[in-house]
Design an enzyme around this catalytic site. Structure first.
Site, short mmCIF file in Angstrom:
data_model
loop_
_atom_site.label_atom_id
_atom_site.label_comp_id
_atom_site.label_asym_id
_atom_site.label_seq_id
_atom_site.Cartn_x
_atom_site.Cartn_y
_atom_site.Cartn_z
N ASP A 112 -3.32 10.25 -1.61
CA ASP A 112 -2.64 9.01 -2.00
C ASP A 112 -3.64 7.86 -2.12
OD1 ASP A 112 -1.04 6.78 -2.26
OD2 ASP A 112 -0.28 6.81 -0.20
N LYS A 147 -5.40 9.63 2.80
CA LYS A 147 -5.34 8.32 2.15
C LYS A 147 -6.62 8.15 1.34
CE LYS A 147 -2.80 5.57 2.33
NZ LYS A 147 -1.71 5.29 1.39
N HIS A 196 7.51 7.87 4.01
CA HIS A 196 6.34 6.99 4.12
C HIS A 196 6.26 6.38 5.52
CE1 HIS A 196 5.22 2.64 3.96
NE2 HIS A 196 4.20 3.08 3.26
N ASN A 235 -3.12 5.02 -3.51
CA ASN A 235 -2.41 3.75 -3.68
C ASN A 235 -2.82 3.04 -4.98
OD1 ASN A 235 -2.34 3.63 -0.24
ND2 ASN A 235 -0.46 3.23 -1.37
N LYS A 281 -2.10 14.83 4.77
CA LYS A 281 -2.16 13.78 3.74
C LYS A 281 -3.48 13.04 3.89
CE LYS A 281 -0.07 9.34 2.45
NZ LYS A 281 1.22 8.72 2.11
O1 GKR Z 1 -1.71 1.91 6.40
O2 GKR Z 1 -3.22 1.41 4.93
C1 GKR Z 1 -2.15 1.93 5.27
C2 GKR Z 1 -1.37 2.64 4.21
O3 GKR Z 1 -1.98 2.53 2.97
C3 GKR Z 1 0.03 2.12 4.15
O4 GKR Z 1 0.07 0.74 4.16
C4 GKR Z 1 0.75 2.60 2.95
O5 GKR Z 1 1.96 1.95 2.91
O6 GKR Z 1 0.75 4.71 4.03
C5 GKR Z 1 1.14 3.99 2.98
C6 GKR Z 1 1.31 4.72 1.70
O7 GKR Z 1 1.64 5.86 1.74
O8 GKR Z 1 1.17 4.11 0.64
MG MG Z 2 1.79 6.13 -0.35
#
Ligand code: GKR
Ligand code: MG
Length: 436
Positions: free
Chosen positions: A224, A195, A331, A226, A193
């Site tokens: 992802d 981010k 998650h 977000n 995955k």
């Molecule tokens: O740790 O910055 C992070 C992630 O963005 C987390 O806060 C998210 O909740 O991993 C997460 C997600 O899948 O959206």
């Molecule tokens: Mg997510």
């Protein structure tokens, strides 16, 4: 058997400067460790979101929990559901998109209940000599696979600076591939995955392409951002990554709101692009699932026992998604070994959970682990259900005390990635959605 004592430990753990569309991780991640003691000498444990808010919510139910029979969890959930302070959950509420996980007031009841439920299930497992996954109905797998969870990040360590992760600066595609190689070499993960929502989408597309080239088509990929992309950008990224995100991968929370993701899905299908959309931002409670299904906005729901209301609620979610023909994944947020074991036990007992679960575990420092005996081991990207009663882990009290001391000595009491970003990277930074 009655609960005779509730102990809460607010701890801080070193966290590297990870980036996401929320901003930047602070040098410390906050967690709360829950200990429940029974009058016949059993201790159950759990780990949940940290800082003042989650702790205050747990304090608010202290009197209800003390004296309760740990088997009687449905009654506790029912009593907490009647609490006026818990607002009705409106599907697609804007705060879901904007607040970092763990800070969403809409999840408070489920988050607080989960912390107690998991510790009670640990007690029950110990009382009857069975692992938690068997207490909740039995396992469909003995080992649970987790995904490599790649982040773009800045250099420097988390915590007081003495913790340096081995990944260095990761702000371009080649560095992300290197990060992934290191993580896979150490943990053996079989899914990846990324981010996203950090670099220009063209660079994130390039990162996914380079990951595919480096690890081959057998390793499913997901990205992802977000909610950082507009509907149009999400469609372009989906088109560009059609091959890479098929074969067991998915596009996770590309843009804000269920209506937005429904638009992305529709437009992609019109272009002949069939990739699944996952969500842990727009779908955080049961009313969201049916709405997401009606709109065909989301095909894969990310569960998380910490805010979905514990292990049993995640099992209900497994059943519901299966009935609706949706997929289920999991998650994570920054966490230690107690959370990892709770995630592992429930994932083992959810038939529909066929995707490798997210975990931030590789990002945390070995020296901060609070589980007796040190870090949980991964074997080929999986965690095995231990042959021990309950969650199968105990607290190292000295390590918990160190975590508490760190918490007491730092000013952080709540996660605020936007403030960190302004302080350390760009004084004018704001979370803008969609950014691209
Ligand atoms: O740790 O910055 C992070 C992630 O963005 C987390 O806060 C998210 O909740 O991993 C997460 C997600 O899948 O959206
Ligand atoms: Mg997510």
């Amino acid at each position: 058997m009655r609960i005779s004592e509730l102990k809460l430990h607010s701890i801080a753990i070193a966290d590297p400067p990870l980036r996401s569309s929320y901003g930047l991780h602070a040098p410390w991640a906050l967690r709360t460790i829950v200990e429940l003691h029974t009058d016949d000498g059993i201790t159950g444990i759990s780990e949940t979101f940290g800082g003042e808010g989650p702790r205050a919510a747990l304090e608010a139910i202290r009197e209800r929990v003390i004296g309760m029979d740990p088997f009687q969890l449905a009654g506790l959930y029912e009593d907490m559901s009647r609490d006026e302070a818990v607002a009705a959950h409106a599907p697609g509420d804007r705060s879901q998109t904007w607040l970092v996980p763990g800070e969403n007031p809409l999840d408070q009841k489920n988050r607080t209940f989960a912390a107690i439920e998991i510790a009670c299930l640990d007690i029950i497992g110990k009382a009857i000599g069975k692992p938690v996954c068997d207490v909740i109905g039995g396992r469909v797998r003995d080992r649970v696979s987790f995904s490599a969870y790649l982040f773009y990040k800045h250099g420097g360590g988390g915590g007081d600076g003495s913790y340096q992760d081995q990944y260095g600066v990761v702000l371009d595609p080649a560095a992300a591939v290197k990060e992934c190689r290191q993580m896979i070499a150490e943990y053996g993960f079989k899914e990846i995955k990324l981010k996203g929502g950090v670099l220009d989408p063209s660079l994130e597309i390039e990162t996914i392409r380079q990951l595919r080239a480096a690890f081959g088509p057998r390793i499913p990929l997901r990205i992802d951002p977000n909610c950082a992309w507009s509907i149009g950008t999400s469609v372009s990224v989906g088109e560009a990554l059609h091959d890479e995100l098929s074969n067991g991968g998915y596009l996770e929370d590309p843009c804000p709101e269920l209506s937005g993701m429904s638009g992305v899905r529709k437009k992609l299908l019109e272009k002949g692009v069939e990739i699944a959309i996952g969500s842990n931002v727009a779908v955080t409670a049961f009313p969201d699932v049916t709405r997401a299904h009606e709109l065909d906005a989301v095909q894969i729901v990310l569960s998380d026992p910490h805010y979905w209301g514990g292990l049993r609620q995640v099992q209900y979610l497994s059943h519901l998604t299966q009935v609706l023909g949706m997929g289920l994944s999991m998650h994570s947020n920054s966490h230690l070994g107690v959370s990892l074991m709770a995630m592992t036990h429930v994932a083992a007992a959810c038939p529909n959970l066929t995707y490798a679960c997210d975990t931030h575990y590789p990002w945390q420092a070995e020296s901060d682990e609070i589980v007796a005996g040190g870090r949980i081991r991964f074997e080929n990207g999986s965690v095995l259900i231990p042959d021990k009663p309950g969650l199968g882990v105990e607290l190292d009290e000295d390590q918990v005390a160190r975590g508490r001391e760190r918490y007491e000595n730092i000013p952080y009491r709540k996660r605020d990635d936007e403030a960190e970003m302004r302080q350390h990277v760009d004084p004018g930074w704001k979370r803008v959605l969609p950014r691209w």
